[in-house]
Design an enzyme around this catalytic site. Structure first.
Site, PDB file in Angstrom:
ATOM      1  N   HIS A  33       0.852  -1.190   0.000  1.00  0.00           N
ATOM      2  CA  HIS A  33       0.000   0.000   0.000  1.00  0.00           C
ATOM      3  C   HIS A  33       0.887   1.239   0.000  1.00  0.00           C
ATOM      4  O   HIS A  33       1.724   1.420   0.889  1.00  0.00           O
ATOM      5  CB  HIS A  33      -0.897  -0.021   1.242  1.00  0.00           C
ATOM      6  CG  HIS A  33      -1.956   1.023   1.235  1.00  0.00           C
ATOM      7  ND1 HIS A  33      -3.128   0.885   0.516  1.00  0.00           N
ATOM      8  CD2 HIS A  33      -2.036   2.221   1.855  1.00  0.00           C
ATOM      9  CE1 HIS A  33      -3.888   1.943   0.721  1.00  0.00           C
ATOM     10  NE2 HIS A  33      -3.240   2.786   1.515  1.00  0.00           N
ATOM     11  N   ASP A  35       1.008   5.258   0.076  1.00  0.00           N
ATOM     12  CA  ASP A  35       0.275   6.480   0.394  1.00  0.00           C
ATOM     13  C   ASP A  35       1.001   7.694  -0.181  1.00  0.00           C
ATOM     14  O   ASP A  35       2.102   8.031   0.255  1.00  0.00           O
ATOM     15  CB  ASP A  35       0.132   6.641   1.911  1.00  0.00           C
ATOM     16  CG  ASP A  35      -0.905   5.705   2.494  1.00  0.00           C
ATOM     17  OD1 ASP A  35      -2.044   5.712   1.998  1.00  0.00           O
ATOM     18  OD2 ASP A  35      -0.587   4.972   3.450  1.00  0.00           O
ATOM     19  N   HIS A  66      -2.585   4.804  -3.126  1.00  0.00           N
ATOM     20  CA  HIS A  66      -3.642   5.619  -2.535  1.00  0.00           C
ATOM     21  C   HIS A  66      -3.268   7.087  -2.715  1.00  0.00           C
ATOM     22  O   HIS A  66      -2.384   7.590  -2.024  1.00  0.00           O
ATOM     23  CB  HIS A  66      -3.783   5.245  -1.054  1.00  0.00           C
ATOM     24  CG  HIS A  66      -4.827   6.012  -0.328  1.00  0.00           C
ATOM     25  ND1 HIS A  66      -4.950   5.964   1.050  1.00  0.00           N
ATOM     26  CD2 HIS A  66      -5.802   6.858  -0.750  1.00  0.00           C
ATOM     27  CE1 HIS A  66      -5.959   6.735   1.425  1.00  0.00           C
ATOM     28  NE2 HIS A  66      -6.476   7.298   0.360  1.00  0.00           N
ATOM     29  N   GLY A 144      -4.170  11.009   6.434  1.00  0.00           N
ATOM     30  CA  GLY A 144      -3.050  11.931   6.532  1.00  0.00           C
ATOM     31  C   GLY A 144      -1.958  11.538   7.491  1.00  0.00           C
ATOM     32  O   GLY A 144      -0.824  11.974   7.349  1.00  0.00           O
ATOM     33  N   GLY A 147      -1.235   5.829  12.835  1.00  0.00           N
ATOM     34  CA  GLY A 147      -1.376   5.712  14.278  1.00  0.00           C
ATOM     35  C   GLY A 147      -2.553   6.441  14.883  1.00  0.00           C
ATOM     36  O   GLY A 147      -2.557   6.715  16.083  1.00  0.00           O
ATOM     37  N   ASP A 175      -8.781   0.563   5.809  1.00  0.00           N
ATOM     38  CA  ASP A 175      -7.528   1.304   5.975  1.00  0.00           C
ATOM     39  C   ASP A 175      -7.616   2.177   7.219  1.00  0.00           C
ATOM     40  O   ASP A 175      -8.484   3.047   7.320  1.00  0.00           O
ATOM     41  CB  ASP A 175      -7.262   2.171   4.744  1.00  0.00           C
ATOM     42  CG  ASP A 175      -5.882   2.826   4.776  1.00  0.00           C
ATOM     43  OD1 ASP A 175      -5.079   2.484   5.669  1.00  0.00           O
ATOM     44  OD2 ASP A 175      -5.613   3.671   3.907  1.00  0.00           O
ATOM     45  N   GLY A 197      -0.555  -1.355   9.313  1.00  0.00           N
ATOM     46  CA  GLY A 197       0.464  -0.369   9.624  1.00  0.00           C
ATOM     47  C   GLY A 197       1.113  -0.649  10.955  1.00  0.00           C
ATOM     48  O   GLY A 197       1.499  -1.780  11.255  1.00  0.00           O
TER      49      GLY A 197
END
Length: 220
Positions: A33, A35, A66, A144, A147, A175, A197
């Protein structure tokens, strides 16, 4: 139970990215993935076009790109030409005046078209696009940053999408703040894949292969 696991590469160790890719693939990850953030659509910068190009050249597994950028139609060709048939590009419908035009460019390039839905985006506002795309990336946190905390009302949105996916022929991916309990709850309901993640995959004191095996062996 069969579900897909994709590694959020903004959370990887960039000190040795080639090693990270190799160990994730050997450990059984299904895709990577990527970002991409422009600092405008979201208040952050993450991976770059060159990061994506490197991973595309070094990885055997597919990429899920993404795009968290304003007006992706202006730059979509830069991403398309660096990817392979079967890779995915997600756009945010709110970021483009005519998102279906951008999605058609992705389709024409033999890539998989997807949309990403923010926590504050209702299913009703993207209903017609669900007939165009093959993947819907549901953001369980505001986009953005890694965590962040899970926003519980997103579960109701997933329930709506699950009721539509067979008729409209798309798959649902999760996600954000993806913990074991979310996989246990939503994989049996029909969510196809989960972006991993820092909550489950990165920063743990064990090999990626062991972590991924433990996730796949969750007791449903």
């Amino acid at each position: 139970m069969n579900f897909e696991l994709t590694a959020s590469m903004m959370c990887a160790c960039y000190g040795n990215l080639e090693k990270e890719l190799r160990e994730l693939e050997e450990g059984g990850i299904d895709s990577f993935h990527i970002d991409i953030m422009d600092g405008r659509y979201v208040p952050n910068y993450a991976m770059s076009l060159n990061d994506m190009r490197y991973i595309a050249s070094a990885a055997a597994k597919p990429l899920d790109v993404h795009l968290m950028v304003e007006h992706p139609n202006n730059t979509i060709e830069l991403f398309i030409k660096s990817l392979r048939p079967g890779d995915t590009i997600y756009i945010h419908p709110e970021a483009e005046y005519h998102p279906s035009t951008t999605l058609q460019k992705i389709i024409n390039a033999d890539l998989i078209p997807g949309i990403a839905i923010n926590p504050g985006t209702s299913v009703e506002t993207v209903l017609e696009m669900l007939r165009i795309v093959k993947k819907v990336l549901v953001m369980s946190v505001n986009p953005g940053n890694a965590g962040q905390m899970y926003l519980p009302y997103v579960g109701k949105k997933i329930t709506k999408l699950l009721s539509l996916k067979e008729d409209m022929d798309f798959e649902i991916y999760w996600d954000g703040a993806c913990s074991a309990d979310k996989i246990l709850e939503f994989a049996p309901k029909g969510v196809k894949g989960f972006v991993l993640g820092t909550t489950l995959l990165f920063g743990k004191k064990q090999p990626y292969g062991e972590t991924l095996q433990n996730i796949r062996e969750l007791r449903f």
